[in-house]
Design an enzyme around this catalytic site. Structure first.
Site, PDB file in Angstrom:
ATOM      1  CG  LEU A 584       9.722  28.534   1.853  1.00 32.44           C
ATOM      2  CD1 LEU A 584       8.917  27.758   2.638  1.00 32.44           C
ATOM      3  CD2 LEU A 584      10.789  28.671   2.681  1.00 32.44           C
ATOM      4  CB  VAL A 592       6.253  27.114  -1.763  1.00 30.46           C
ATOM      5  CG1 VAL A 592       5.956  26.446  -0.276  1.00 30.46           C
ATOM      6  CG2 VAL A 592       5.637  25.816  -2.635  1.00 30.46           C
ATOM      7  CE  LYS A 606       2.731  23.409  -3.174  1.00 32.41           C
ATOM      8  NZ  LYS A 606       2.834  22.143  -3.629  1.00 32.41           N
ATOM      9  CG  ASP A 703       4.355  14.848  -9.364  1.00 28.00           C
ATOM     10  OD1 ASP A 703       4.679  14.213 -10.380  1.00 28.00           O
ATOM     11  OD2 ASP A 703       4.323  16.056  -9.279  1.00 28.00           O
TER      12      ASP A 703
END
Ligand SMILES: *[C@@H]1O[C@H](CO)[C@@H](O)[C@H](O)[C@H]1NC(C)=O
Ligand SMILES: *[C@@H]1O[C@H](CO)[C@@H](O)[C@H](O)[C@H]1NC(C)=O
Ligand SMILES: *[C@@H]1O[C@H](CO)[C@@H](O)[C@H](O)[C@H]1NC(C)=O
Ligand SMILES: *[C@@H]1O[C@H](CO)[C@@H](O)[C@H](O)[C@H]1NC(C)=O
Ligand SMILES: *[C@@H]1O[C@H](CO)[C@@H](O)[C@H](O)[C@H]1NC(C)=O
Ligand SMILES: *[C@@H]1O[C@H](CO)[C@@H](O)[C@H](O)[C@H]1NC(C)=O
Ligand SMILES: *[C@@H]1O[C@H](CO)[C@@H](O)[C@H](O)[C@H]1NC(C)=O
Ligand SMILES: *[C@@H]1O[C@H](CO)[C@@H](O)[C@H](O)[C@H]1NC(C)=O
Ligand SMILES: *[C@@H]1O[C@H](CO)[C@@H](O)[C@H](O)[C@H]1NC(C)=O
Length: 885
Positions: A584, A592, A606, A703
């Protein structure tokens, strides 16, 4: 004695020749058979079976347990099972427009040692054929092929792993088992015999399997003479040489069965031949009735000659209980008689297969690039649930074949040139071959596909120049960035420029601004007063907000996927992701992959990269904490894997990717309008606010950026990658010192200086996101006078250059009050002093006001626009300028 021997020898020879001839067109597949044991001749039937090697490229070979072997025919001993993927298909070469008898055999035989019987679906191309739920069963249909390929698919519907032992196809003549066009699903096939002998190939040249059937109110009639059977149905001699009549001459001959559901339509085929020698004044004549209703007759079977009586149109039985009777007529001196009977239910295959040319073309693409995605099996478009990864199809009109409209093979490791095969996907509208290793020139034919208007070839190694046919095509959106060897012709550069911002008329707003300079100063004063007043009020979140922050408030919700067991083994993760088939993307911490839990629920898995795994000491504790965080604007953690070096996080799947893709237009060609951007941004803010205020202990995301704002199928925004900050270093686009983590451009300058992380660092990053949504410009652009977006916006605002900061794609379609409020908010989030930045609670409130303002859009005057713009720019200039780093 000698004659006898010769006779036997000739007979065997003939038999042998007959066999060899009769297997023409037969496909006899012993699934799971080792290729080195293939082919072999099965002892009882003489049929030649081959391995399924090459007909299916997935699945694993298996073998039934020892204790079941004595009962099983050789072809059923081995099988193939499919632990991976949901749909797995056999792809068979057939002759088109041919009437085929198709049999699939399933013998469980405890091959997996689990002693749990099967339960899965069998599909015929894109259509459901039947469900396999018994331990030993043969599924059979009679079907006229439309094309020269045929797919038999096994579909996992629960936990049961699909398997198959034998697959057999027998071409028959077109005038056998004639229907109104429907296919036939086997119900029963019996011959009237008091023995227990089953009959199949070579006695039956079409390998139909005949079961003996008898009733104790009947007498067996047999003949040793030859029955002429070499007519349409080519029935076996051994079937037609036996018949039954009722013991009591006046009785009817009854056959009963039931169908489920009761409205099921079926066809019956009754085979008759007179086996007794009738005396001069004898007559055998009868009618056929169904549930007492006359259907055929009067009829007299022909001496030693087979005739078949069948339904021209399908029948139904009241309540699903069928009583077929063969009834002696008054004229008849002999009781009725029957030799054999078959019945089939009508099976509907309403879903049309994907356009044959598209199928050929996409398979050609698949072969050329050696694509082995698990979903790339069976029909590419339908059923919708099993659409091939990376394809989109138009399937709206069920009276025409589905067509392939988009092909996304981005990041698929493609090498070589752009294949000619794409040329035959004539209905393509979008093509994405970005981020591969494609070389060679961009072929001309892409311009010839009429509907193809979105092409992404970025991130490859293409060379030459962009064909004029593409550059000149009206409405074409072509992305060729990141191909270092591609020549930038004058034309293509112009094209690129168009994707950037068009110079809008800057003059009008500037003039307007100067004209209203007087109004401005007043407004400025007002602004400061309002700000001062507002400040104390928003010191803490208002009551409604406190409640909303509570974990049990209506705002928070359970994740879409709820599983009881949240810790998965690494092998479960491998199964879930189909051996890490579909990437992905690459997020912070690792790759991922797409996956499924509970069979059909989609997840994003992930895998935490090994290189960064040393520091994950607190992994389990942290993950356990994250598992308890639920909010509708946070990407839910479904589970995790923690097996030594192998660590993975399993998240709910976000169908619409990340915000950055949508802003940059790489995802689709639609521009997010201002209202949608506001909705996304307020939802993201709510997620962040929840981390700050709704969690105990509070969490700092650390983040926040557009690639970490994901959108689900309803375009609901959710924050990703939160909460792992405390024990995980973050991998940004470029390397950052291990002490200071975060993504360049989004990083709080104060944190950078003090290395002291607070919620306000997230607020700073959020301010950057907000500016990105307003401007749609890169966060850092070295070619700008001011590379950092905050500085650049700052400078533009001081110049009073309003339009030039806005995303040109918005086409000025927004409420300017709303926009300027957002700009002001963004700049306040970017205040160099963290103490002077708003809290996320305040941000949410302000953004909701932006939304209200946008929603109430109507007759805002130009004058008001320019007024507010300058208000903001001056405000910014005096107190909110971010410092350069
Ligand atoms: C099926 O046909 C295609 C093309 O006609 C051929 O390439 C392929 O090898 C065939 N497959 C089998 C199993 O015969
Ligand atoms: C099928 O096999 C399973 C496991 O061996 C057994 O539990 C079940 O009873 C069997 N079902 C039938 C209908 O024989
Ligand atoms: C079957 O029927 C034939 C003729 O009626 C009879 O001779 C024979 O014994 C029967 N066989 C069985 C197994 O009932
Ligand atoms: C059969 O029916 C006929 C005519 O209805 C009758 O004459 C005859 O006696 C019946 N035979 C038997 C065995 O019942
Ligand atoms: C056949 O069906 C009819 C009607 O249901 C019934 O009267 C008759 O007894 C049946 N015959 C036999 C042999 O079962
Ligand atoms: C058989 O069918 C014919 C033709 O429909 C009818 O005339 C006759 O009465 C029927 N005989 C019986 C016993 O049902
Ligand atoms: C096709 O669609 C129409 C309308 O949606 C529906 O009525 C019809 O049953 C569908 N036909 C098939 C074969 O599914
Ligand atoms: C495209 O389709 C045509 C006709 O179906 C075929 O002859 C041709 O070989 C195909 N081209 C490619 C590149 O597959
Ligand atoms: C592309 O190919 C080159 C040379 O074959 C190789 O070094 C490079 O790693 C490849 N890149 C990708 C992204 O596969």
């Amino acid at each position: 004695m000698e004659r006898h021997c010769v006779l036997v020898a000739t007979f065997l020879l003939m038999l042998h020749i007959v066999h060899a001839q009769d297997q023409i067109g037969f496909i006899s597949v012993d699934c799971g058979l080792a290729p080195r044991e293939s082919p072999y001749n099965e002892a009882k039937t003489g049929l030649t079976y081959t391995s399924d090697d090459g007909l299916v490229n997935v699945g694993k070979p298996g073998r039934i347990a020892k204790e079941f072997e004595p009962l099983a025919d050789k072809p059923t001993l081995t099988l193939r099972y499919f632990p991976e993927g949901v749909r797995n298909c056999y792809n068979l070469n057939v002759t088109s427009d041919t009437n085929y008898l198709i049999k699939a055999t399933f013998v469980y035989g405890n091959y997996d040692g689990l002693n749990v019987g099967p339960n899965f679906d069998l599909y015929f191309g894109p259509n459901l054929w039947t469900t396999v739920s018994s331990n030993d069963t043969i599924k059979e249909i009679i079907h006229v092929t439309k094309t020269n390929s045929l797919q038999v698919c096994l579909i996992k519907t629960g936990i049961s792993i699909p398997f198959i032992n034998v697959l057999e196809l027998r071409p028959m003549k077109k005038n056998m088992y004639v229907t109104q066009g429907e296919s036939l699903n086997y119900l029963f096939r019996v011959y009237i015999s008091n023995s227990s002998t089953r009959i199949r190939f070579p006695d039956d040249v079409y390998d139909r399997k005949w079961y003996p059937y008898f009733d104790n109110s009947w007498t067996q009639v047999t003949t040793t003479l030859d029955v002429n059977t070499s007519l349409t149905y080519e029935l076996p001699q051994s079937v037609m040489a036996k018949a039954a009549t009722p013991i009591k001459a006046n009785d009817t001959l009854n056959i009963t069965w039931t169908v489920e559901p009761p409205t099921t339509k079926f066809y019956s085929y009754m085979h008759f031949a007179e086996l007794q020698t009738l005396r001069a004044n004898d007559a055998r004549e009868f009618n056929v009735t169904m549930n007492g209703i006359y259907t055929y007759g009067p009829y007299s079977p022909k001496p030693l000659k087979t005739e078949t009586i069948y339904d021209k149109i399908p029948e139904q039985c009241d309540g699903g209980a069928c009583l077929l009777q063969v009834v002696k007529t008054l004229k008849s001196t002999l009781p009725p008689l029957l030799n054999a009977i078959e019945a089939f239910t009508v099976i509907d295959f309403p879903q049309m297969e994907t356009n044959g040319d598209d199928v050929d073309a996409i398979k050609n693409v698949q072969d050329t690039y050696g694509i082995s995605r698990i979903s790339w099996q069976g029909d590419p478009c339908v059923p919708k649930l099993f659409l091939w990864d990376g394809l989109n199809c138009n399937n709206s009109d069920n009276s025409t074949s589905p067509i392939i409209t988009s092909l996304d093979l981005s990041s698929s490791g493609l090498t070589g040139s752009i294949t000619q095969a794409i040329q035959n996907l004539t209905n393509l509208q979008e093509l994405d071959l970005s981020d591969n290793n494609l070389t060679g020139e961009i072929p001309d034919f892409l311009g010839d596909i009429k509907s193809l208007l979105v092409i992404n070839l970025s991130g490859n190694n293409l060379s030459g120049s962009v064909p004029p046919s593409l550059l000149q095509k009206k409405g074409m959106k072509l992305n060729v960035e990141g191909n270092p060897h591609l020549l930038c012709t004058a034309d293509s550069c112009v094209k690129k420029g168009e994707d950037g911002h068009k110079k809008k008329s800057v003059i009008v707003p500037v003039v307007a601004s100067i004209a209203s300079i007087a109004v401005l100063i007043g407004a400025l004063v007002l602004f400061f007063i309002l700000r001062k007043k507002k400040s104390p009020k928003v010191e803490g979140p208002p009551p409604s907000y406190m409640q909303a922050s509570d974990g049990r408030s209506p705002r928070s919700s359970e994740p879409a996927i709820v599983t009881k067991n949240r810790r998965f083994t690494y092998s479960q993760v491998a199964i879930m992701t189909n051996n890490f088939q579909r990437i992905l993307g690459k997020g912070g911490f690792g790759m991922v992959y797409h996956g499924f839990v509970n069979g059909t629920e989609q997840v994003a898995v992930k895998i935490l990269s090994h290189s960064s795994s040393q520091g994950y000491k607190e992994f389990k504790a942290e993950v356990e904490l994250l598992l308890r965080v639920h909010h509708k604007n946070l990407v839910g953690l479904v589970g995790y894997c923690d097996e030594g070096e192998n660590m993975a996080l399993i998240y709910e799947y976000m169908a619409n990717g990340d915000l950055k893709e949508h802003m940059s237009g790489t995802r689709n060609r639609f521009t997010l309008n201002w209202g949608t951007r506001l909705k996304i941004v307020v939802e993201s803010a709510q997620g962040l606010e929840y981390l700050h205020n709704g969690c105990k202990p509070p969490m700092v995301h650390r983040d926040v950026k557009t690639t970490n704002i994901l959108l689900n199928e309803h375009f609901q925004a959710k924050l990703a990658d939160f909460g792992l900050s405390r024990s995980f270093p973050i991998e940004g686009e470029t390397h950052v010192s291990t002490v200071v983590a975060g993504t360049p451009g989004y990083l709080d300058p104060e944190y950078y200086k003090t290395n002291w992380l607070t919620e306000k660092s997230d607020v700073y990053s959020f301010g950057i996101v907000l500016l990105e949504l307003i401007t749609n410009r890169p966060v850092i652009d070295k070619s700008r006078e001011k590379p950092h977006i905050a500085e650049w916006v700052g400078v533009m605002l001081t110049k009073g250059d309003i339009n030039s900061i806005m995303d040109p794609n918005l086409n000025e379609d927004y409420d300017s009050g709303s926009v300027w409020k957002a700009v002001e908010l963004a700049m306040s989030c970017l205040n160099p002093s963290s103490a002077r930045r708003p809290t996320m609670s305040q941000v949410v409130i302000e953004l909701n006001e932006c939304i209200a303002s946008e929603n109430s859009r109507g007759g805002a005057s130009r004058d008001m626009d320019s007024k507010s713009s300058i208000e903001v720019s001056l405000t910014f200039d005096t107190e909110l300028s971010p410092t350069a780093r």
